[in-house]
Design an enzyme around this catalytic site. Structure first.
Site, mmCIF file in Angstrom:
data_model
loop_
_atom_site.group_PDB
_atom_site.id
_atom_site.type_symbol
_atom_site.label_atom_id
_atom_site.label_comp_id
_atom_site.label_asym_id
_atom_site.label_seq_id
_atom_site.Cartn_x
_atom_site.Cartn_y
_atom_site.Cartn_z
ATOM 1 N N ILE A 43 0.871 -1.179 0.000
ATOM 2 C CA ILE A 43 0.000 0.000 0.000
ATOM 3 C C ILE A 43 0.908 1.228 0.000
ATOM 4 O O ILE A 43 1.569 1.520 1.006
ATOM 5 C CB ILE A 43 -0.917 0.000 1.246
ATOM 6 N N CYS A 53 4.825 -2.509 2.936
ATOM 7 C CA CYS A 53 4.984 -3.689 2.080
ATOM 8 C C CYS A 53 3.879 -4.714 2.333
ATOM 9 O O CYS A 53 3.256 -4.742 3.405
ATOM 10 C CB CYS A 53 6.319 -4.364 2.362
ATOM 11 N N GLU A 55 4.163 -7.869 2.951
ATOM 12 C CA GLU A 55 4.456 -8.790 4.059
ATOM 13 C C GLU A 55 4.009 -8.204 5.394
ATOM 14 O O GLU A 55 3.414 -8.881 6.233
ATOM 15 C CB GLU A 55 5.967 -9.077 4.127
ATOM 16 N N CYS A 90 12.026 -7.203 2.010
ATOM 17 C CA CYS A 90 13.026 -6.203 2.394
ATOM 18 C C CYS A 90 13.457 -6.435 3.846
ATOM 19 O O CYS A 90 12.834 -7.197 4.602
ATOM 20 C CB CYS A 90 12.466 -4.794 2.217
ATOM 21 N N CYS A 93 10.792 -5.830 6.570
ATOM 22 C CA CYS A 93 9.802 -6.910 6.698
ATOM 23 C C CYS A 93 10.409 -8.136 7.366
ATOM 24 O O CYS A 93 9.759 -8.796 8.186
ATOM 25 C CB CYS A 93 9.232 -7.272 5.332
HETATM 26 N N1 THU Z 1 7.474 -4.204 -1.799
HETATM 27 C C1 THU Z 1 6.770 -5.105 -1.058
HETATM 28 O O1 THU Z 1 5.583 -4.912 -0.771
HETATM 29 N N2 THU Z 1 7.405 -6.223 -0.637
HETATM 30 C C2 THU Z 1 8.656 -6.606 -1.040
HETATM 31 O O2 THU Z 1 9.128 -7.677 -0.661
HETATM 32 C C3 THU Z 1 9.423 -5.726 -1.939
HETATM 33 C C4 THU Z 1 8.878 -4.360 -2.114
HETATM 34 C C5 THU Z 1 6.773 -3.026 -2.324
HETATM 35 C C6 THU Z 1 7.090 -1.711 -1.696
HETATM 36 C C7 THU Z 1 6.746 -0.748 -2.819
HETATM 37 O O3 THU Z 1 5.351 -0.500 -2.804
HETATM 38 C C8 THU Z 1 7.073 -1.523 -4.079
HETATM 39 O O4 THU Z 1 7.075 -2.892 -3.699
HETATM 40 C C9 THU Z 1 8.400 -1.168 -4.714
HETATM 41 O O5 THU Z 1 9.441 -1.248 -3.819
#
Ligand code: THU
Length: 130
Positions: A43, A53, A55, A90, A93
């Site tokens: 989001i 993220c 996760e 990341c 997370c």
């Molecule tokens: N993102 C995630 O939701 N999880 C991950 O494991 C990698 C990155 C999202 C954060 C952001 O909205 C987009 O991916 C680009 O980084």
């Protein structure tokens, strides 16, 4: 619940992604010890840094509903609809997962799986606090 079923749930969860800035859609499916699944998506926010993220969305949904024992998480991320390439969680997370999960917690990324201790060796935990 197989790992491939859990991964499919993560792919489905990515459909709800709110990612107008990166256009990178991410879904997560978190399996509890008792077999429930909490899903989440990324989001984003126009301020960028307030983005959450997928996760962490899944973890916070589960914790907020009283579930804090987890077996596995599957993560699916893609900018082009091809979710076959691994989307590694990341560091933020992984640290949030580390709060609630043991070394052998499973992280499913497309057709591979890892232990938490592999993606985050020697992680910082409450045991490190004096
Ligand atoms: N993102 C995630 O939701 N999880 C991950 O494991 C990698 C990155 C999202 C954060 C952001 O909205 C987009 O991916 C680009 O980084």
């Amino acid at each position: 619940m197989t790992e491939s079923e859990l991964f499919s749930m993560a792919v489905n969860a990515a459909e709800e992604s709110y990612s107008p800035y990166s256009r990178f859609r991410v879904g997560a499916a978190l399996l509890t010890e008792d077999g429930r699944v909490f899903t989440g998506c990324n989001i984003e926010n126009s301020s960028y840094s307030l983005t959450v993220c997928a996760e962490r969305t899944a973890v916070f949904k589960a914790i907020s509903e009283g579930f804090d024992k987890f077996r596995a998480i599957a993560v699916a991320g893609s900018a082009d609809g091809d979710f076959s390439r691994p989307c590694t969680p990341c560091g933020a997370c992984l640290q949030v997962l580390s709060e609630f999960c043991g070394d052998d917690f499973t992280i499913v990324l497309a057709d591979r799986k890892y232990r938490l201790s592999e993606l985050m060796p020697n992680r910082f935990t409450a045991a490190n606090l004096k």
